[in-house]
Design a protein around this motif. Structure first.
Motif, mmCIF file in Angstrom:
data_model
loop_
_atom_site.group_PDB
_atom_site.id
_atom_site.type_symbol
_atom_site.label_atom_id
_atom_site.label_comp_id
_atom_site.label_asym_id
_atom_site.label_seq_id
_atom_site.Cartn_x
_atom_site.Cartn_y
_atom_site.Cartn_z
ATOM 1 N N THR A 77 47.590 45.233 29.990
ATOM 2 C CA THR A 77 47.291 44.250 30.860
ATOM 3 C C THR A 77 47.933 44.779 32.130
ATOM 4 O O THR A 77 49.101 45.457 32.151
ATOM 5 C CB THR A 77 48.466 43.099 30.598
ATOM 6 O OG1 THR A 77 48.197 42.518 29.282
ATOM 7 C CG2 THR A 77 48.459 42.101 31.766
ATOM 8 N N ASN A 78 47.049 44.917 33.203
ATOM 9 C CA ASN A 78 47.485 45.479 34.405
ATOM 10 C C ASN A 78 48.412 44.286 35.321
ATOM 11 O O ASN A 78 47.848 43.439 35.447
ATOM 12 C CB ASN A 78 46.259 45.761 35.259
ATOM 13 C CG ASN A 78 45.329 46.801 34.495
ATOM 14 O OD1 ASN A 78 44.442 47.498 35.100
ATOM 15 N ND2 ASN A 78 45.835 47.191 33.255
ATOM 16 N N THR A 79 49.551 44.754 35.498
ATOM 17 C CA THR A 79 50.513 43.657 36.267
ATOM 18 C C THR A 79 50.926 44.182 37.628
ATOM 19 O O THR A 79 51.209 45.326 37.648
ATOM 20 C CB THR A 79 51.540 43.216 35.380
ATOM 21 O OG1 THR A 79 51.005 42.672 34.161
ATOM 22 C CG2 THR A 79 52.474 42.296 35.976
ATOM 23 N N ASN A 133 39.234 45.367 28.923
ATOM 24 C CA ASN A 133 40.358 44.751 28.012
ATOM 25 C C ASN A 133 40.409 43.182 28.034
ATOM 26 O O ASN A 133 41.508 42.688 27.595
ATOM 27 C CB ASN A 133 41.976 45.508 28.370
ATOM 28 C CG ASN A 133 42.297 46.328 27.437
ATOM 29 O OD1 ASN A 133 41.722 46.565 26.015
ATOM 30 N ND2 ASN A 133 43.296 46.917 27.845
ATOM 31 N N ALA A 134 39.538 42.625 28.726
ATOM 32 C CA ALA A 134 39.517 40.987 28.941
ATOM 33 C C ALA A 134 38.774 40.326 27.825
ATOM 34 O O ALA A 134 37.336 40.610 28.091
ATOM 35 C CB ALA A 134 39.456 40.623 30.285
ATOM 36 N N ASN A 183 37.433 44.325 32.555
ATOM 37 C CA ASN A 183 38.676 44.051 32.544
ATOM 38 C C ASN A 183 39.273 42.960 33.403
ATOM 39 O O ASN A 183 40.486 42.957 33.740
ATOM 40 C CB ASN A 183 39.307 45.338 32.995
ATOM 41 C CG ASN A 183 40.800 45.622 32.383
ATOM 42 O OD1 ASN A 183 41.104 44.808 31.322
ATOM 43 N ND2 ASN A 183 41.586 46.250 33.262
ATOM 44 N N GLN A 222 43.622 37.828 34.409
ATOM 45 C CA GLN A 222 43.326 38.991 34.017
ATOM 46 C C GLN A 222 42.761 40.054 35.357
ATOM 47 O O GLN A 222 41.830 39.486 35.414
ATOM 48 C CB GLN A 222 43.052 39.569 32.753
ATOM 49 C CG GLN A 222 44.119 40.480 32.001
ATOM 50 C CD GLN A 222 43.376 40.720 30.658
ATOM 51 O OE1 GLN A 222 43.087 39.937 29.747
ATOM 52 N NE2 GLN A 222 42.990 42.009 30.468
ATOM 53 N N PRO A 223 43.442 40.700 36.159
ATOM 54 C CA PRO A 223 44.633 41.170 36.000
ATOM 55 C C PRO A 223 45.950 40.237 36.430
ATOM 56 O O PRO A 223 45.440 39.337 37.080
ATOM 57 C CB PRO A 223 44.813 42.542 36.813
ATOM 58 C CG PRO A 223 43.625 42.328 37.677
ATOM 59 C CD PRO A 223 42.467 41.567 37.009
ATOM 60 N N GLY A 248 48.875 46.188 24.110
ATOM 61 C CA GLY A 248 49.243 45.002 23.473
ATOM 62 C C GLY A 248 49.804 45.156 22.275
ATOM 63 O O GLY A 248 50.677 44.123 22.081
ATOM 64 N N GLU A 292 53.274 44.517 23.506
ATOM 65 C CA GLU A 292 53.647 43.309 24.026
ATOM 66 C C GLU A 292 53.691 42.316 22.904
ATOM 67 O O GLU A 292 54.706 41.306 22.951
ATOM 68 C CB GLU A 292 52.426 42.657 24.812
ATOM 69 C CG GLU A 292 52.328 41.403 25.766
ATOM 70 C CD GLU A 292 53.235 41.352 26.689
ATOM 71 O OE1 GLU A 292 54.018 42.597 27.074
ATOM 72 O OE2 GLU A 292 53.571 40.353 27.638
#
Lengths: 301, 192
Positions: free
Chosen positions: A68-70, A104-105, A117, A122-123, A144, A147
């Motif tokens: 996850t891009n935060t 990744n989404a 993604n 997301q992000p 993941g 997480e």
């Protein structure tokens, strides 16, 4: 400004995904020397270091799960939230096409991968407006596997004799680390939030992962908690990848938040060894990259 | 280091024990969450020839396509325990001889390994560029449109792909051993 933001955010993603920060690499190097020579644990850590060097040299994501891009972004009044968000989305999509990020989404109902993604939530973008000119930005790529082993306890937890005090906090964190075994890609780094509600607990715990591994909480009690938890986590001897060994956790970063009288949450955000982050400051249209966050003061926000 | 050619026979696999380091040669099949659900619910035949005496790799890679040719960017293992409800059945249904992943698996898989003659191989988690270096080619992919890049059935031709046996066909598991020891340490730390 739009172009500068787009290119800067893309470069942040590339750096985070492909170039492990020196404090994290240094901690893994020290851990590899602490493990018994010739052991499976030492071998695994040696491969990690080799992987880090290859990823950096070839500018390839060191882990296929780019997570996850935060984002944490402080922007001035003359740069709108909309402009900033649009630049993050542009950089994310571009990074997927260049192979810096995995798509990744996944739609949680249909199972369809959006392919770029981006999707609902997301992000993750945390925006804060500031009065000063210039911007400061942090990004964290968290996979993941780690997480999934993060966790939250509500004290008291009678099953482990954990009351509503710091000793209870200690027991609750150790329970989460023990439950994780090697599944979060140990040796991990844990962000710990004492208190808060269920949401802020996770948010603040995750934000602690932006701190340099070498710092310690400016709060003396929390600094002691960090030291104790690091020592005792490693006494579990889960070891790198769960192979058994001396290094289970590389660092503990704790923070506290006020809570309701009725609630006492303890939250652990577990990061794999591959703690991927990048930091930048943009002043007068010029980005400056750094190994440490411009946003996060040691010990909290 | 023991070299294993794929497909591999039952006798070779039963000769492996926990702690053995192996290097794999041949074509392995990438399958993770959606692929395992599909293998249980639909029992597809397209993957059967690749899995008989074959190897499953729990991995959702980063792949790039240029002029119709796929190349591997990063491809380390994903956490295996999520496939625990499926793996024992998949091993028996398709005659799988080895499963590569990370973090280990549970009692249902351990029992299937013993009964069917298969092993669980642990690759180093997060070492995705290092491990991609052992992939020689990508001979095919199934269900790419339906499942997306991270979840598709990719075929990787590997040469010397390194892993460690952490669960063997004699019912032994390094993960059970480490878990037991850490539980004892945990009990001591909380004063139980």
């Amino acid at each position: 400004m739009r172009k500068i933001l787009q290119e800067t955010f893309l470069e942040m993603i590339r750096r985070a995904a492909t170039d492990l920060p020196p404090d994290v690499e240094g901690a893994i190097r020290r851990a590899s020397k602490a493990e018994e020579r010739g052991s499976t644990a030492a071998g695994a850590l040696g491969i990690l270091l080799e992987n880090v060097a290859m990823a950096r040299a070839e500018s390839r994501p060191m882990c296929q799960d780019t997570g996850t891009n935060t984002w944490w972004i402080h922007h001035p009044v003359d740069v709108t939230a909309g402009t900033v968000k649009a630049a993050v989305l542009w950089a994310t999509r571009r990074a997927v096409r260049l192979g810096y990020l995995r798509p990744n989404a996944v739609d949680s109902v249909t199972g369809e991968n959006s392919g770029d993604n981006t999707g609902v939530g997301q992000p993750v973008i945390h925006l804060e407006q500031r009065a000063r000119a210039g911007m400061a930005v942090d990004v964290l790529l968290k996979g993941g596997g780690c997480e999934n082993v993060s966790g939250q306890a509500a004290l008291p937890d009678f099953s482990i004799g954990a009351g509503r005090d710091l000793d209870g906090v200690r027991k609750a964190v150790l329970k989460i680390v023990d439950f994780a075994q090697g599944r979060g890609c140990a040796p991990g780094v844990i962000g710990v939030c004492v208190g808060g509600d269920r949401v802020t607990g996770y948010e603040l715990a995750k934000q602690q992962l932006l701190r340099p591994l070498t710092d310690r909480s400016p709060d003396r009690v929390l600094a002691r908690l960090e030291r104790t938890l690091l020592k005792e986590s490693n006494e579990l001897e889960i070891g790198p990848m769960g192979f058994g060994g001396k290094t289970t956790i590389l660092a503990v970063k704790a923070v506290k938040a006020h809570r309701l009288p009725a609630s006492f949450f303890v939250t652990v955000s577990y990061s794999c060894w591959s703690l991927r982050r990048a930091h930048v400051r943009i002043a007068r249209g010029k980005p400056t990259f750094s190994d440490t966050s411009f946003l996060l003061k040691a010990g909290g926000r | 280091m023991k070299h294993i050619d794929i497909p591999v026979d039952e006798k070779t696999i039963r000769g492996l024990g926990v702690g053995d380091e192996v290097a794999l040669h041949g074509v392995i099949v990438l399958a993770r969450d959606a692929a395992h659900k599909l293998m249980i619910e639909k029992r597809p035949d397209f993957i059967r020839p690749h899995l008989t005496g074959g190897v499953i790799y729990h991995c959702g890679p980063i792949m790039l396509e240029k002029k119709g040719v796929w190349s591997v960017v990063s491809a380390g293992p994903t956490t295996s325990i999520r496939e625990e409800p499926y793996e024992g059945t998949v091993i028996a249904e398709y005659g799988v001889r080895a499963v590569i992943g990370k973090g280990g698996m549970g009692p249902k898989t351990l029992a299937a390994l013993k009964q069917q003659g298969a092993v669980y191989l642990h690759a180093v988690g997060g070492a995705a560029v290092y491990l991609a270096g052992f992939v020689r080619s990508v001979p095919g992919v199934y269900m790419l449109d339906e499942l997306g890049i991270p979840e598709a059935f990719w075929l990787f031709e590997v040469d010397g792909f390194p892993a460690i046996v952490t669960m063997d066909a004699r019912g032994r598991s390094l993960h059970v051993k480490v878990d037991r020891a850490s539980s004892r340490a945990f009990d001591a730390l909380i004063g139980k």
